[in-house]
Design an enzyme around this catalytic site. Structure first.
Site, PDB file in Angstrom:
ATOM      1  N   THR A   1      49.510  59.265  77.537  1.00  0.00           N
ATOM      2  CA  THR A   1      50.227  60.012  77.554  1.00  0.00           C
ATOM      3  C   THR A   1      51.762  59.608  77.433  1.00  0.00           C
ATOM      4  OG1 THR A   1      50.024  60.110  79.694  1.00  0.00           O
ATOM      5  CG2 THR A   1      48.940  62.161  78.533  1.00  0.00           C
ATOM      6  N   TYR A   2      51.857  58.595  76.438  1.00  0.00           N
ATOM      7  CA  TYR A   2      53.394  58.698  76.039  1.00  0.00           C
ATOM      8  C   TYR A   2      54.075  58.441  74.341  1.00  0.00           C
ATOM      9  CZ  TYR A   2      49.596  54.636  77.620  1.00  0.00           C
ATOM     10  OH  TYR A   2      49.862  53.668  76.474  1.00  0.00           O
ATOM     11  N   ASP A   3      55.015  57.746  74.325  1.00  0.00           N
ATOM     12  CA  ASP A   3      55.101  57.842  72.874  1.00  0.00           C
ATOM     13  C   ASP A   3      54.112  59.297  72.039  1.00  0.00           C
ATOM     14  OD1 ASP A   3      56.031  55.238  73.022  1.00  0.00           O
ATOM     15  OD2 ASP A   3      54.260  53.940  72.057  1.00  0.00           O
TER      16      ASP A   3
ATOM     17  N   GLY B   1      44.098  47.799  71.411  1.00  0.00           N
ATOM     18  CA  GLY B   1      45.631  47.611  71.539  1.00  0.00           C
ATOM     19  C   GLY B   1      46.237  47.833  69.867  1.00  0.00           C
ATOM     20  N   TRP B   2      47.945  48.347  70.142  1.00  0.00           N
ATOM     21  CA  TRP B   2      48.165  48.581  68.509  1.00  0.00           C
ATOM     22  C   TRP B   2      48.066  47.481  67.568  1.00  0.00           C
ATOM     23  CZ3 TRP B   2      49.541  52.792  65.965  1.00  0.00           C
ATOM     24  CH2 TRP B   2      50.434  53.338  64.792  1.00  0.00           C
ATOM     25  N   ASN B   3      48.658  46.448  67.787  1.00  0.00           N
ATOM     26  CA  ASN B   3      48.319  45.290  67.022  1.00  0.00           C
ATOM     27  C   ASN B   3      46.729  44.807  66.701  1.00  0.00           C
ATOM     28  OD1 ASN B   3      50.863  45.017  67.477  1.00  0.00           O
ATOM     29  ND2 ASN B   3      51.113  43.340  68.737  1.00  0.00           N
TER      30      ASN B   3
ATOM     31  N   GLU C   1      42.185  51.661  68.606  1.00  0.00           N
ATOM     32  CA  GLU C   1      43.229  52.519  68.150  1.00  0.00           C
ATOM     33  C   GLU C   1      43.478  52.390  66.933  1.00  0.00           C
ATOM     34  OE1 GLU C   1      46.998  51.654  70.027  1.00  0.00           O
ATOM     35  OE2 GLU C   1      46.700  51.167  71.497  1.00  0.00           O
ATOM     36  N   TYR C   2      42.367  53.150  66.413  1.00  0.00           N
ATOM     37  CA  TYR C   2      41.809  54.838  66.391  1.00  0.00           C
ATOM     38  C   TYR C   2      40.863  54.463  65.959  1.00  0.00           C
ATOM     39  CZ  TYR C   2      46.325  55.529  68.938  1.00  0.00           C
ATOM     40  OH  TYR C   2      47.551  55.629  70.294  1.00  0.00           O
TER      41      TYR C   2
END
Length: 308
Positions: A212-214, A106-108, A148-149
């Site tokens: 496929t969002y943000d 995840g992003w965090n 990510e990523y």
């Protein structure tokens, strides 16, 4: 594409799949932290209807540079607290054909720790064994990696090849135990081209969850759709990549099999503060995010609860 961990209850992903594949996949992500939301924003394990999904992901666990698994919320997840893992996998009793998987990253979590582990063969091997042990201990059906990523956000150019090596070793070990392996990846060409050798990555996973969002948000200086299906005729430059159609076409062109691609559908929207309230169409100038809502308490985000 800028992506950050989304405070949402369930993210449903619909499969892009060939006619030759009999069973389509519907992959649902359960954001465990929504159990802390108040009122109608609260979404706990019992709110999940697993019969609607072929795969359900419990998010998230993390990683240590030693290759150990990092449990991010022991009180929420473990048996001596709220036993999120146990209650989640018991949903198998309601839907025996559904796969219940654990999602890491995840992003965090960022990229640095994953880059460090993937670069060192001995630590990479230990990490693979730790994942197998974790799945056995907590009764999950598979593993979903959301790094990510690679080669971004603190990673290194070697990440692209090391990511392939890591997935190959994970696939070999998980196959022996009958576990599934999937990844969630940056979707648009501008980001994916930096992170993945797509033709190689595709060989070593059971399916690929395209984020496929943000595609648009408050980081822009204009209002635009979170997950547009197609490009606007007014868009130019890199902006023409930020839509579902362009992203899927790019992954297919780089060798991703259509029967492994899962198209992400966000269960939330993004909001903006307009520079001029009378100019409120797509592309209108903005000066920042919208006002934080009562459930996620995050500016730029609004969502509806999905009862599944």
């Amino acid at each position: 594409m800028m992506f950050k961990t989304i405070l949402l209850a369930v993210l449903v992903m619909a499969s892009v799949i060939s006619d030759t594949v009999a069973k389509k996949k519907i992959v649902c992500y359960y954001a465990s932290w929504t159990a802390y939301h108040e009122g109608l924003g609260k979404f706990d394990v019992p709110n999940i209807n697993p019969a609607l999904c072929t795969h359900v992901m419990y998010t998230f666990i993390g990683i240590k540079t030693t290759g150990d698994v990092l449990i991010l919320d022991s009180w929420l997840d473990l048996p001596d607290g709220k036993d999120g893992y146990g209650r989640f996998t018991k949903l198998r009793q309601q839907s025996p054909d559904t796969k219940f998987m654990i999602s890491m990253g995840g992003w965090n979590e960022g990229s640095f720790k994953y880059s460090e582990v993937a670069a060192k063969p001995n630590i990479r091997a230990q990490f693979v064994q730790n994942i197998v042990n974790f799945l056995k201990k907590y009764n999950f059906d598979g593993f979903d990696l959301v790094w990510e990523y690679p080669n971004q956000r603190g990673g290194s150019p070697a990440d692209k090849q090391n990511f392939v090596a890591l997935l190959k070793e994970l696939k070999e070990a998980l196959d022996k135990q009958g576990y599934s392996l999937s990844i969630a990846v940056s979707a648009p060409e501008s980001s994916a081209s930096l992170s993945y050798i797509i033709s190689e990555v595709s060989k070593y996973v059971d399916f690929i969850n395209l984020m496929t969002y943000d595609f648009n948000g408050a980081w822009n200086n204009f209002a635009a759709i979170n997950a547009p299906l197609y490009r606007s005729s007014k868009e130019t430059g890199n902006q023409i990549m930020f839509n579902v159609d362009s992203a899927v076409r790019y992954w297919l062109s780089q060798g991703a099999p259509s029967d492994k691609l899962i198209v992400g559908i966000p269960a939330y929207g993004r909001s903006f503060t307009l520079a001029d309230h009378s100019n409120n169409g797509i592309g209108a100038p903005t000066i920042g995010p919208g006002i934080a809502g009562p459930y996620s308490k995050e500016a730029d985000l609004f969502k509806k609860r999905l009862i599944m």
